[in-house]
Write an enzyme that holds these catalytic residues in place. Structure first.
Site, PDB file in Angstrom:
ATOM      1  CG  HIS A 131      34.893   1.635   4.182  1.00 12.91           C
ATOM      2  ND1 HIS A 131      33.886   0.918   5.182  1.00 12.91           N
ATOM      3  CD2 HIS A 131      35.787   0.898   3.785  1.00 12.91           C
ATOM      4  CE1 HIS A 131      34.576   0.063   5.566  1.00 12.91           C
ATOM      5  NE2 HIS A 131      35.771  -0.302   5.068  1.00 12.91           N
ATOM      6  CG  ASP A 132      30.883   3.013   5.756  1.00  8.13           C
ATOM      7  OD1 ASP A 132      29.634   3.496   5.228  1.00  8.13           O
ATOM      8  OD2 ASP A 132      31.529   2.157   5.059  1.00  8.13           O
ATOM      9  N   GLY A 149      38.086   2.402   8.213  1.00 13.24           N
ATOM     10  CA  GLY A 149      36.677   2.432   8.204  1.00 13.24           C
ATOM     11  C   GLY A 149      36.042   2.694   9.162  1.00 13.24           C
TER      12      GLY A 149
END
Length: 276
Positions: A131-132, A149
């Site tokens: 994520h991200d 992340g």
């Protein structure tokens, strides 16, 4: 000389054993193989090919011409205990190759809510984009590469098999990461890092040559590298001296700007533990 006519566009070809939920946006010339599951917020642009047993969920966009091999999972919930079903996003660029078992996750709501992948990148089997993350264009992640992340990866980075990148770390453009390397800290543009823990071993000269850098530019970067990581004085003092040099080119300026930028991680260096 006449310009070739663009390829004809045809409706998507969806295998009867695939599930494409209502609401999914499917472009022209898209192919969806058997036993795939395409969620209601997914957008597949023209000429995307999705082979068998692929799962694409969430608010995921797949760019034109990208090929997704069997058993890849794109856009499912982030592996984060603080995620509670928010409507976040995964955006994948054009002409990427996503091989078997690759996983990519959307962003977290408290960090911008978006994971991005650029164009013409290749993700070999079982590599992972958490994520991200923000991955540039013309990037290669070899088998089993793991991005935690909030990792940022610049254009034309190559990572060897099994390399792992710590959360919030940055890997500058044109860097090369060796197989099984542990990237605990930021890696400068054009840097070459190997080992566990990762140590900056030098410059990715071959990558620079392949990208069209001439000899004077490469020599200037070599001189700057030696000056910046001179162990006799702190890195900040070294950078100040490099700024005063008359032959500082755009590539050297990129390295300095990367070091100057705000970061959550320390800077990888040729000496283990050196922080600058």
């Amino acid at each position: 000389m006449t310009t070739p006519a663009p390829a004809a566009l045809h409706p998507a070809r969806i295998h009867p054993a695939a599930i494409v939920e209502d609401g999914a946006q499917i472009g022209m010339n898209v192919e969806i193989g058997p036993f795939c599951h395409i969620g209601p917020k997914v957008k597949l642009n023209d000429n995307v090919q999705v082979m068998s047993h692929v799962v694409i969920q969430g608010r995921t966009t797949v760019g034109e011409g990208t090929i997704v091999f069997p058993n890849a999972v794109l856009g499912c919930a982030p592996q984060n205990i603080h995620y509670h079903g928010e409507d976040t996003e995964l955006v994948i660029g054009r002409s990427c190759t996503i091989r078997e078992g690759v996983t990519m996750h959307p962003g977290m709501p408290d960090a911008g809510g978006k994971t991005t992948v650029g164009d013409n990148s290749m993700f070999l089997a079982y590599s992972h984009v958490a994520h991200d993350c923000h991955v540039g264009s013309n990037v290669i992640l070899s088998n089993n590469v793991m991005l935690a992340g909030h990792v940022t990866v610049g254009d034309r980075v190559i990572m060897g098999g099994g390399a792992a990148v710590h959360q919030f770390a940055r890997v500058g453009h044109h860097a090369f990461i060796g197989g099984l390397a542990a990237v605990n800290n930021d890696v400068i543009p054009y840097g070459m890092l190997n080992g566990n823990p990762g140590i900056l071993m030098g410059l990715n000269i071959i990558g620079m040559q392949r990208s069209g850098f001439d000899k004077p530019s490469i020599h200037a970067v070599r001189r700057a590298f030696k000056a910046i990581f001179d162990p006799s004085t702190p890195i900040r003092e070294n950078i100040a001296r490099v700024r005063e040099q008359t032959d500082m080119n755009a590539a050297v300026a990129d390295i300095i700007a990367f070091i100057d930028a705000e970061s959550d991680r320390a800077l990888s260096s040729p000496a283990r533990g050196q922080r600058g």
